[in-house]
Design an enzyme around this catalytic site. Sequence first.
Site, PDB file in Angstrom:
ATOM      1  N   LYS C  80       0.859  -1.192   0.000  1.00 10.58           N
ATOM      2  CA  LYS C  80       0.000   0.000   0.000  1.00 10.58           C
ATOM      3  C   LYS C  80       0.887   1.230   0.000  1.00 10.58           C
ATOM      4  O   LYS C  80       1.877   1.288   0.745  1.00 10.58           O
ATOM      5  CB  LYS C  80      -0.905  -0.023   1.240  1.00 10.58           C
ATOM      6  CG  LYS C  80      -1.959   1.079   1.269  1.00 10.58           C
ATOM      7  CD  LYS C  80      -2.866   0.954   2.501  1.00 10.58           C
ATOM      8  CE  LYS C  80      -3.955   2.019   2.506  1.00 10.58           C
ATOM      9  NZ  LYS C  80      -4.854   1.914   3.673  1.00 10.58           N
ATOM     10  N   SER C 161      -9.881   2.503   2.733  1.00 12.75           N
ATOM     11  CA  SER C 161      -8.900   3.133   1.868  1.00 12.75           C
ATOM     12  C   SER C 161      -7.961   2.159   1.171  1.00 12.75           C
ATOM     13  O   SER C 161      -7.324   2.519   0.185  1.00 12.75           O
ATOM     14  CB  SER C 161      -8.067   4.113   2.688  1.00 12.75           C
ATOM     15  OG  SER C 161      -7.252   3.414   3.620  1.00 12.75           O
ATOM     16  N   SER C 185     -10.365   0.459   7.101  1.00 13.51           N
ATOM     17  CA  SER C 185      -9.708   0.494   5.787  1.00 13.51           C
ATOM     18  C   SER C 185      -9.069  -0.805   5.322  1.00 13.51           C
ATOM     19  O   SER C 185      -8.637  -0.905   4.186  1.00 13.51           O
ATOM     20  CB  SER C 185      -8.651   1.601   5.761  1.00 13.51           C
ATOM     21  OG  SER C 185      -9.263   2.850   5.606  1.00 13.51           O
TER      22      SER C 185
END
Lengths: 498, 100, 495
Positions: C80, C161, C185
């Site tokens: 990420k 997210s 998230s």
Amino acid sequence: MSTYRIQGATGDWEVVIGLEVHAQVTSNSKLFSSSATAFGAEPNSQVSLIDAAMPGMLPVPNRECIRQAVRTGMAIEAQINKWSRFDRKNYFYADLPQGYQISQLYHPLVGEGSLTIEADEKAGIPADKVIGIERIHVEQDAGKLMHDQHPTMSYVDLNRSGVALMEIVSRPDMTSPAEAGAYVAKLRQILRYVGSCDGNMDQGSMRCDVNVSVRKPGEPFGTRTETKNVNSVRFVMQTIEHEASRQVDVLESGGKIVQETRLFDPTTGSTRSMRSKEDAHDYRYFPDPDLLPLELDDAFLEACRASLPELPDAKRARYEGELGLSAYNAAVLTADVDTFAWFEALLAETASAQGKQPAEVAKQAANWLISEFFGALNKLGKSLEDSPISHEQAAELLALVGKGTISGSIAKQVLETMFETGDNAGVIVEREGLKQESDTGAIEAKVDEILAANADKVAQYREGKVALFGFFVGQTMKAMAGKGNPQVVNEILKAKLG
Amino acid sequence: MSVDTATVAKIASLARIKVSEAEIEAMVPELNGILAWVEQLGEVDTSQVEPMTAVIPNTLRLRDDVIDADPLTGGDKRDAVLANAPAAQHGFFGVPKVIE
Amino acid sequence: MTELTELGVAQIRDGVAGGDFTAVEVAEAFNANVAAAQEALNAFIIATPEKAIEAAQATDAKRAKGEALGKMGGVPIGMKDLFATFDVQTTAASHMLEGFKPQYESTVSQKLWDAGAGMLGKLNLDQFAMGSSNETSYFGNVISPWKRNDGGNAALAPGGSSGGSSAALAARLCPAATGTDTGGSIRQPAAFTGTTGIKPTYGRCSRWGVVAFASSLDQAGPMARSVQDCAIMLEAMAGFDAKDSTSLDLPVPNWEAALSGDMKGKKVGIPKEYRVDGLDDDVAKSWDDGIAWLKDAGAEIVEISLPHTKYALPTYYIIAPAEASSNLARYDGVRYGLRDLPDGANLQDMYAATRAAGFGPEVKRRILIGTYVLSAGFYDAYYTQAQKVRALIAQDFAKAFEQCDVILAPTAPSAAFGLGENVDDPLKMYLNDVFAVPASLAGLPAMSVPAGLNREGLPLGLQVIGKAFDEQGVLNAGLALEQRAQFAAKPEKWW
């Protein structure tokens, strides 16, 4: 009470002063990162990724900084908060990489304490006065901006960013520049005793934010201004003098004092408004979520307390009481860490060299140190730290005087030679034949010569002009090149002159 | 509590985010919607509650006072610190001239 | 042999160790998938095929020398783009950090490389991890590989997210990916894409080097396609880090070895407050399925109460923006990242212009809310009150865990929604995290596992919430669900 007043056109005004002293904590590494704190390094060479607030960087507190702040709190007999925490103070400035300063607003490490400033008639402090200290909290220093290197840019050096500071906040208890000056000097003295700050004001290790307001006697506090980063005792006093009269002028001409941040200009001795900090202050303090509450246990506090040295007030009292020094000498010798350290080392050496108790030789050592040694160092433009001779050497010299091997006046001469050559006192005395003559036979012979050569004066003396005694002593000593034992010379002269 | 254009302008200024008049106009109802919604917390009686300080019980560790104990937390890395700077000059970070 | 890109972490690790295939073969296969899907899915901000190959070569070389391979030996993963990676662009999906190349590596990513993993690329996400649909990225939306079964072609959200992570997993662009979870998230995107993810106890994974959103909530965790894979990867990611003051100084358990889907003697709490009015029928049904599965696994089901549940989201939307408004103050155009210096601008003008240009609308919105709730006169009413309610929410969980070992709930109130459906209504978007946020506020471990498909053919997730430090309990309940859900659906390849 201080009687310092500003005489205005409308009458007398009192001054109310509070000081926030930022003292750099003595530590090897920064408050929240392990980069070094040394003064004067190459720009941005002592900056970690944390100090530069790179994304994802996190603070981890330095135990030594906490320990030193706790010890400082103990030295001003303050409440130590076993539970405290760090808050963020949010504002934007180029010297503040995180966009917030990690500080302590809601729960400071150290609570209420105080220190005492001593009476000083000459300075207008008629009696000892206790100045309240509201709190001490620990926080990060900011970086440094340089404005002169480039026509359109300022340069940022983050070496200082993240260095630990103690913010020591006084109560608005001071009412004259002299009191404020004495407060800063006393605080500096305590910090240096404790070893929590080196007190080097010229290097920025201690800086004062000076809060000043004026009022008519008996009226409530006026609006205050805060003059930032004043970095000497003298400048603190100048700031107050200037700011107080400026405020009186403003008020008397019908104006109002604006609560604002000001800057002291040492070249003019005046203060001016600081444009860059005029923004509405809303620091949005909140607990730093990167740090847990700081909880101190009893063992930690005990260790802090046990490591505290004898503090200035106690030391001064002991010098006067146990050592029998005069108040003046005790004050001079305890004024600073370097001075008392030298004195105490000298005292120990002197006592052991003469086989006596320290209290028996303390006056001798103190008097010699203050009246002879400081003077001699002064002449060379040197301080104790860079003294050309050690305290062991000085103790040897004092022992020679104490045992009657040399006289006090010869000792001065020997000290000069020691400064020049670095040789030990005994060696110099031996080499230059400066040993005191105590042999009565030799002294009698000289005295006889002098009396014979000055028969007229002997007659006058015997007729009652006893003041001539000194003349005979001087002549005898001169004839003996200063080496006659003054006591023996006196005795023989007295006997011969009848 | 609700915000008006002046308040939004003030917050944006505190947060150092430049916003146009039109953006402010658009933000007022949005922020008011969110604020009205979060204000339901006011219903909760918290008079006997201490605010949370640590989400998981844990104590703050203190580190030893050692210079550059870890290269990741220490200094002496000016190049790394300046590597991404928009205006690095002579070992400094450059910013528009500040008048103090 | 099945395609290499169908394999998970354990299979790749064991296959490479056993010589069934080389790590380089695996890396090449995933690199190819990443490249092929980039245009359609936009799951990565940048691909780093050479990094994946380099790590794979190192693993193969180790094996050739007979050396032991790491926990993640030969496994290429997606990272990420919130984790700082040394000299590789790290953006948090923002214009602000476009081009930023950290001169440091985050603790978690370093641990993964040390365990033998390789990096396929930096995964897209919501900007600064603020969002629930991956629509706030400066680098464009991530498109879910899933489609509704209505014959339409609506582009769906992969959740957020960690939307790049979830989309990449579902599309077989990587066998595992890192995620971060501030208010759901990891779990919500996992639920939206039929994948698995766990947010461990706050403090398990170091936050050092992870771009901060809300410090008291942020927690990294693994995302993969099975509970076992999550357990393996979490072992590699977790561990004490002296550089993070909130890091837990605890040993990392051997979660994989202790995995067991046997729930005999365990009590599973069902929070009545999560059965909200108007709960989606399919979501309600999958929750009932989950209850039945855990019963079948031997667990006893108990009803529990978490009375402050309805206040969790408002609490979160005070605390998270407040922390974010301060955490994001460092993006000022001075030391790194974007600088916008209009002609004649002074320092403060530069800040305002830089931050206006560098942050997207959702980031600005949250910074403004956070600034407001911390500002003079409002701090106690908003922030202090929120931290008190947060304490009550944590107490609710503590009390509930006196009656049960784990809690079972839906992960999200609905399946994936269409891109653009919620963007104009921030509140509606925020409500997506209603079931995920309470565990975040209490710092508890929580995971999402796929439960099945809804009537539109889209995955639904079930959430297991555990006691602090009891990741094992969470993983085991997750495994019990996984074994019974038999979730094998995957998106039909259209990209």
